[in-house]
Design a protein around this motif. Sequence first.
Motif, PDB file in Angstrom:
ATOM      1  N   ASN A   1      81.600  21.306 -40.032  1.00 56.84           N
ATOM      2  CA  ASN A   1      80.702  20.150 -40.382  1.00 56.84           C
ATOM      3  C   ASN A   1      79.642  19.864 -39.344  1.00 56.84           C
ATOM      4  O   ASN A   1      79.828  19.924 -37.995  1.00 56.84           O
ATOM      5  CB  ASN A   1      81.429  18.941 -40.431  1.00 56.84           C
ATOM      6  N   LEU A   2      78.289  19.565 -39.732  1.00 52.22           N
ATOM      7  CA  LEU A   2      76.985  19.669 -38.790  1.00 52.22           C
ATOM      8  C   LEU A   2      77.057  18.372 -37.785  1.00 52.22           C
ATOM      9  O   LEU A   2      77.550  17.432 -38.564  1.00 52.22           O
ATOM     10  CB  LEU A   2      75.783  19.795 -39.527  1.00 52.22           C
ATOM     11  N   VAL A   3      77.167  18.683 -36.560  1.00 53.44           N
ATOM     12  CA  VAL A   3      77.057  17.616 -35.658  1.00 53.44           C
ATOM     13  C   VAL A   3      75.590  17.122 -35.235  1.00 53.44           C
ATOM     14  O   VAL A   3      75.091  16.139 -35.022  1.00 53.44           O
ATOM     15  CB  VAL A   3      78.245  17.939 -34.439  1.00 53.44           C
ATOM     16  N   ALA A   4      74.954  18.427 -35.104  1.00 51.84           N
ATOM     17  CA  ALA A   4      73.486  18.144 -34.503  1.00 51.84           C
ATOM     18  C   ALA A   4      72.896  19.364 -34.910  1.00 51.84           C
ATOM     19  O   ALA A   4      73.192  20.650 -35.074  1.00 51.84           O
ATOM     20  CB  ALA A   4      73.455  18.119 -33.073  1.00 51.84           C
ATOM     21  N   PHE A   5      71.429  19.301 -35.057  1.00 49.92           N
ATOM     22  CA  PHE A   5      70.314  20.220 -35.178  1.00 49.92           C
ATOM     23  C   PHE A   5      69.182  20.094 -34.457  1.00 49.92           C
ATOM     24  O   PHE A   5      68.546  19.049 -34.613  1.00 49.92           O
ATOM     25  CB  PHE A   5      70.320  20.397 -36.656  1.00 49.92           C
ATOM     26  N   GLU A   6      68.589  21.394 -34.295  1.00 51.51           N
ATOM     27  CA  GLU A   6      67.244  21.118 -33.520  1.00 51.51           C
ATOM     28  C   GLU A   6      66.399  22.436 -34.037  1.00 51.51           C
ATOM     29  O   GLU A   6      66.884  23.373 -33.909  1.00 51.51           O
ATOM     30  CB  GLU A   6      67.194  21.337 -32.114  1.00 51.51           C
ATOM     31  N   ARG A   7      65.301  22.176 -34.517  1.00 47.72           N
ATOM     32  CA  ARG A   7      64.365  23.098 -34.913  1.00 47.72           C
ATOM     33  C   ARG A   7      63.195  23.141 -33.921  1.00 47.72           C
ATOM     34  O   ARG A   7      62.329  22.013 -33.794  1.00 47.72           O
ATOM     35  CB  ARG A   7      63.774  23.075 -36.217  1.00 47.72           C
ATOM     36  N   MET A   8      62.980  24.163 -32.805  1.00 53.07           N
ATOM     37  CA  MET A   8      61.981  23.793 -31.867  1.00 53.07           C
ATOM     38  C   MET A   8      60.738  24.064 -32.400  1.00 53.07           C
ATOM     39  O   MET A   8      60.761  24.748 -33.393  1.00 53.07           O
ATOM     40  CB  MET A   8      62.419  24.855 -30.770  1.00 53.07           C
ATOM     41  N   ASP A   9      59.754  23.658 -31.729  1.00 54.26           N
ATOM     42  CA  ASP A   9      58.388  23.928 -32.360  1.00 54.26           C
ATOM     43  C   ASP A   9      58.142  25.367 -32.481  1.00 54.26           C
ATOM     44  O   ASP A   9      58.380  25.928 -31.645  1.00 54.26           O
ATOM     45  CB  ASP A   9      57.169  23.115 -31.590  1.00 54.26           C
ATOM     46  N   GLY A  10      57.724  25.639 -33.690  1.00 52.04           N
ATOM     47  CA  GLY A  10      57.645  27.160 -33.871  1.00 52.04           C
ATOM     48  C   GLY A  10      58.800  27.768 -34.467  1.00 52.04           C
ATOM     49  O   GLY A  10      58.797  29.068 -34.791  1.00 52.04           O
ATOM     50  N   GLY A  11      59.746  27.092 -34.586  1.00 53.35           N
ATOM     51  CA  GLY A  11      61.285  27.838 -34.943  1.00 53.35           C
ATOM     52  C   GLY A  11      60.718  27.997 -36.519  1.00 53.35           C
ATOM     53  O   GLY A  11      60.200  27.122 -37.165  1.00 53.35           O
ATOM     54  N   LYS A  12      61.151  29.171 -37.252  1.00 53.46           N
ATOM     55  CA  LYS A  12      61.132  29.406 -38.656  1.00 53.46           C
ATOM     56  C   LYS A  12      61.708  28.537 -39.551  1.00 53.46           C
ATOM     57  O   LYS A  12      62.884  28.174 -39.318  1.00 53.46           O
ATOM     58  CB  LYS A  12      61.507  31.004 -38.870  1.00 53.46           C
ATOM     59  N   VAL A  13      61.113  28.309 -40.341  1.00 57.46           N
ATOM     60  CA  VAL A  13      61.773  27.307 -41.494  1.00 57.46           C
ATOM     61  C   VAL A  13      62.779  27.954 -42.186  1.00 57.46           C
ATOM     62  O   VAL A  13      64.022  27.219 -42.674  1.00 57.46           O
ATOM     63  CB  VAL A  13      60.609  26.740 -42.445  1.00 57.46           C
TER      64      VAL A  13
END
Length: 145
Positions: free
Chosen positions: A40-52
Motif C-alpha cells: 500500500n502506498l505510503v508516500a510518493f514524490e515526482r521530482m521536477d522533471g520526473g517522467k509522467v
Amino acid sequence: MQIIKRLDINDARILLEGARSKAREINVPMCIAITDEGGNLVAFERMDGGKVTSITIAIDKSFTASAAKKATHDYGSISQPGGPTYGIDSAIGGRLMVVGGGLPVIVDGDVVGGIGVSSGTPAQDLEVAQTGISHFLDTLKRQPL
C-alpha cells in the motif's frame, strides 16, 4: 537499531530523502514510491522533471517489491519465455514489475515495505532505490531504541 514491522510516513520521508539525494547526484529526476509491507502506498514524490509515465511504474515497482517480497529485477530473466514465471508481469492487472528499480525494505530479516524508482535506466533506478534503503538503514542505526 529501532524495531520496525512496517514503514510509516516518517520512515518513508527518510527513504525519499536518500533516494532523492542520489537522483540529484546522478542528475536524473525520478519518481519515487514507498509502500508498506502489504504494497500500500505510503508516500510518493515526482521530482521536477520526473517522467509522467514513470509515476505508475514507480508505484508498481514498490508494490511488487513489498507485496511479493522480491526485487523487481529478480523477476527479469525468470519471467521471459520459457522461464518459470513467464507471464507473471500480466498478473494482478499488470502491476507486477519485472525491470530493475523496485526493492524490498528489509529490517531485521523482515520485509517492512518497498521502494520503487522510475525515470532513469533500470540500473539508475536500482542505484537510486538502493541508496534510499542504505540511507534509511543508516538512520535507523543512529537512532536510540
